[in-house]
Design a protein around this motif. Sequence first.
Motif, short mmCIF file in Angstrom:
data_model
loop_
_atom_site.label_atom_id
_atom_site.label_comp_id
_atom_site.label_asym_id
_atom_site.label_seq_id
_atom_site.Cartn_x
_atom_site.Cartn_y
_atom_site.Cartn_z
N HIS A 1 -57.80 -34.34 51.04
CA HIS A 1 -58.65 -35.36 51.68
C HIS A 1 -57.85 -36.31 52.56
O HIS A 1 -58.08 -37.52 52.58
N SER B 1 -59.51 -31.95 63.44
CA SER B 1 -59.93 -33.09 62.66
C SER B 1 -59.09 -34.30 63.06
O SER B 1 -58.26 -34.23 63.96
N GLN C 1 -55.31 -26.61 55.81
CA GLN C 1 -56.13 -26.51 54.61
C GLN C 1 -55.60 -27.41 53.49
O GLN C 1 -56.37 -27.97 52.71
N GLN D 1 -63.73 -35.14 58.64
CA GLN D 1 -64.52 -33.92 58.79
C GLN D 1 -63.86 -32.98 59.79
O GLN D 1 -63.37 -33.40 60.84
N GLY D 2 -63.84 -31.68 59.48
CA GLY D 2 -63.26 -30.70 60.38
C GLY D 2 -64.29 -30.11 61.32
O GLY D 2 -65.46 -29.93 60.95
N GLU E 1 -56.94 -30.76 54.15
CA GLU E 1 -58.35 -30.81 53.74
C GLU E 1 -58.48 -30.94 52.23
O GLU E 1 -59.27 -31.77 51.73
N ASN E 2 -57.71 -30.15 51.50
CA ASN E 2 -57.80 -30.16 50.04
C ASN E 2 -57.40 -31.51 49.45
O ASN E 2 -57.93 -31.93 48.42
N SER F 1 -56.74 -37.65 61.43
CA SER F 1 -56.04 -38.16 60.26
C SER F 1 -55.63 -39.61 60.48
O SER F 1 -55.24 -40.00 61.58
N LYS G 1 -59.42 -25.16 64.45
CA LYS G 1 -60.21 -26.20 63.82
C LYS G 1 -59.54 -27.53 64.13
O LYS G 1 -58.31 -27.61 64.26
#
Length: 396
Positions: free
Chosen positions: A225, A253, A219, A229-230, A222-223, A255, A251
């Motif tokens: 960036h 994604s 998370q 997209q997850g 994600e926060n 990177s 989940k």
Amino acid sequence: MAKTKLALALFIISLAYSCLLKPPVVLQYGGVLESDYIDTVNVELRNRLIIVPVTIKGKSYRFLFDTGAPFSISREIQDEFDFKLISKGNIIDSDNNREKVDYVSVGNTIIGKTEFIDQTAFVADFKANAVLNCFEIDGIVGSNLIRHADWLIDMSNKQILFGSDLNEFFQVMEGEQTFNTDFQYDIELDLQLGSDVFKKIKLDYGSNGGLDLPRIQFQSLENHHLIHQGYEIIGEKQTGLLGEVVQSERKLSISDSLLLGDLQVNDIEVQIGGNDVIGTQALEKLVVGINFNEKKIHFSPSLDYDKPFRTYGFYSGHSDEKEVYVLAVFKGTAADSIGLNGGMQIMKANQLDFENGSNFCDYVDLLGKAPDSLILEVVDDSLERRKVVLSYSILE
């Protein structure tokens, strides 16, 4: 890039082990017969896992090279040679399945021409995990053995160089960082993604995924960036050595922000899993040097440095009831859009027919060829048969 070199995302294996009780002192035993040596071994790759030829008591075996687990032999090897029992313990695999194990003194183990002496191994059932059973694994070249040498691992050229001192090779590599080890000599790194730093991430050649993190760390990425997209992974998982199916909220994604020393690595699979490991989906992009004496890891780009992460959008599993079935689906992918669900039995896959002689290991071999398209016949929830076509695609 040859199609046969494309990595698969249909099976995720993670063999990381931890002792539940105080670890046995016997993991500290062992050494190398020669004090000054250098050796090379050619390896086989199966689903991004490294298979190393090993000789024990004059017989040749296929061992998994795994920096995230102790040295291990199969029950079949132990039954044949009846090595001396020196300790007992409890272990837990990457899916939190627990099992009691015996630790035995294997004596001498030969890799290439190099003889590792007085090695301690735990005895495991490598047939419990369906994928490893297909690979016909006889044991694990694990961390308590690996610590006795320097290593230079080049998955793209299917070769491992090892010896008493490889500093002349390490000095010309592009990235470098220090590491620590835990009680079983697994390598732990502090990894940086953008401005986020994650502590004690295990360098794990026994995991064929990318970067596996707890939910709170995912998370944070994600926060900030730092990932694309997850995709939620809906279904179960069956990744541990013990082969048990467990429920999981995950989940996934991608990177482009991983820094190893000064080397930036892109297209890294990042997944919620809680195992805190970096596996071979990332490591195959690099030539990796391990210097245990100085506690340093060295990195240079491999021939697969620019390889993108591709997937059919689902994971597969095996059971006695269903030879091959859908284990989990990535929400938002084509597999999800066409209605593929966890639990669906796969009756056919391209040229394979599981009702007429084909088996799960044939399916594993098919995926090892990474076809551009996977044509499946599945049985849906209403017991109707459906044909679906999935492309081997890059996640956005």
